[in-house]
Design a protein around this motif. Structure first.
Motif, PDB file in Angstrom:
ATOM      1  N   ASP A  89       0.814  -1.215   0.000  1.00  0.00           N
ATOM      2  CA  ASP A  89       0.000   0.000   0.000  1.00  0.00           C
ATOM      3  C   ASP A  89       0.850   1.269   0.000  1.00  0.00           C
ATOM      4  N   GLY A  90       2.167   1.122   0.105  1.00  0.00           N
ATOM      5  CA  GLY A  90       3.053   2.280   0.084  1.00  0.00           C
ATOM      6  C   GLY A  90       2.989   3.149   1.320  1.00  0.00           C
ATOM      7  N   MET A  91       2.295   2.689   2.361  1.00  0.00           N
ATOM      8  CA  MET A  91       2.123   3.504   3.559  1.00  0.00           C
ATOM      9  C   MET A  91       3.214   3.188   4.580  1.00  0.00           C
ATOM     10  N   LEU A  92       3.910   4.231   5.023  1.00  0.00           N
ATOM     11  CA  LEU A  92       4.958   4.080   6.023  1.00  0.00           C
ATOM     12  C   LEU A  92       4.596   4.840   7.295  1.00  0.00           C
ATOM     13  N   VAL A  93       4.869   4.217   8.434  1.00  0.00           N
ATOM     14  CA  VAL A  93       4.736   4.880   9.731  1.00  0.00           C
ATOM     15  C   VAL A  93       6.092   5.503  10.044  1.00  0.00           C
ATOM     16  N   GLU A  94       6.075   6.805  10.326  1.00  0.00           N
ATOM     17  CA  GLU A  94       7.327   7.545  10.454  1.00  0.00           C
ATOM     18  C   GLU A  94       7.277   8.566  11.588  1.00  0.00           C
ATOM     19  N   ALA A  95       8.458   8.917  12.070  1.00  0.00           N
ATOM     20  CA  ALA A  95       8.603  10.119  12.883  1.00  0.00           C
ATOM     21  C   ALA A  95       8.524  11.331  11.948  1.00  0.00           C
ATOM     22  N   CYS A  96       8.182  12.474  12.488  1.00  0.00           N
ATOM     23  CA  CYS A  96       8.115  13.687  11.673  1.00  0.00           C
ATOM     24  C   CYS A  96       9.497  14.014  11.130  1.00  0.00           C
ATOM     25  N   ALA A  97       9.550  14.425   9.873  1.00  0.00           N
ATOM     26  CA  ALA A  97      10.838  14.739   9.260  1.00  0.00           C
ATOM     27  C   ALA A  97      10.608  15.603   8.030  1.00  0.00           C
ATOM     28  N   GLY A  98      11.672  16.280   7.620  1.00  0.00           N
ATOM     29  CA  GLY A  98      11.590  17.082   6.412  1.00  0.00           C
ATOM     30  C   GLY A  98      12.946  17.675   6.068  1.00  0.00           C
ATOM     31  N   LEU A  99      13.031  18.290   4.903  1.00  0.00           N
ATOM     32  CA  LEU A  99      14.265  18.931   4.468  1.00  0.00           C
ATOM     33  C   LEU A  99      14.424  20.277   5.166  1.00  0.00           C
ATOM     34  N   LEU A 100      15.678  20.705   5.308  1.00  0.00           N
ATOM     35  CA  LEU A 100      15.949  21.974   5.981  1.00  0.00           C
ATOM     36  C   LEU A 100      15.536  23.174   5.148  1.00  0.00           C
TER      37      LEU A 100
END
Length: 206
Positions: A89-100
């Motif tokens: 399903d392409g769904m990932l459980v993740e911590a919040c993250a992003g590019l600077l």
């Protein structure tokens, strides 16, 4: 969504690396380069090597936790590369993250967490840095933790709809999140690192 700003990374001076040529192979969303260089091995011999590097900028990730309730806040969202590599399903459980995006890591992660989860981050604390895929990707990830309370939630989260984000916010006991790693329900590297750190240190000492 605006096109990301591409940075020019100055290569560090080294008596073991001599750059011969750099070519840009792709410069669409991020930058893919091929570099030819001479590398001096530990025995003193030199060898001509060729490597491709993918530069998407540096990033930050943060684990929200609540000591009293022994809980963490994670997200669930669709990741096309995971889908393309066989995740049904392409769904990932993740911590919040992003590019600077040219921001200070502290400022960037505050912005990203509020956008994704709706929580205003009070006191992000940096715990370490790591190269996540150093064989080909230049990204350095800054890892943070921050305590949260229910009153810190100032919005619904969900991400940026204009960027195609449709993010579900999850509040889970830390023990449940750790069990999800073993069960294959959490397969994201940065998230596993943050959860393992929290479990090792303990939320009461995080």
């Amino acid at each position: 969504m605006p096109r990301p700003h591409h940075r020019e990374i100055p290569l560090p001076a080294s008596d073991r690396v001599r750059i011969v040529e750099q070519r840009v192979l792709a410069d669409d969303w991020f930058v893919l380069k091929k570099t030819s260089f001479d590398y001096r091995h530990s025995n003193g011999s030199w060898q001509r090597l060729h490597r491709e590097t993918y530069d998407r900028g540096d990033g930050a990730a943060l684990l929200l936790f609540n000591r009293t309730r022994d809980t963490v806040v994670l997200t669930r969202q669709f990741r096309f590369p995971a889908f393309a590599n066989g995740l049904a399903d392409g769904m990932l459980v993740e911590a919040c993250a992003g590019l600077l995006d040219d921001e200070d890591p502290h400022a960037a992660i505050r912005r990203e967490v509020q956008e994704e989860t709706g929580f205003a981050v009070r006191m992000p604390r940096k715990i370490f840095e790591a190269f996540m895929s150093p064989g080909s990707v230049t990204e350095r990830l800054h890892f943070f933790v921050a305590e949260y309370e229910a009153d810190d939630r100032v919005g619904g989260g969900g991400g940026n709809a204009s960027e195609g984000e449709d993010i579900e916010v999850l509040e889970l006991p830390l023990a449940r999140a750790m069990a999800m790693i073993g069960a294959g329900e959490i397969q994201d590297g940065k998230t596993i690192m943050l959860l393992q750190h929290a479990a090792l240190v303990g939320l009461d000492r995080l």
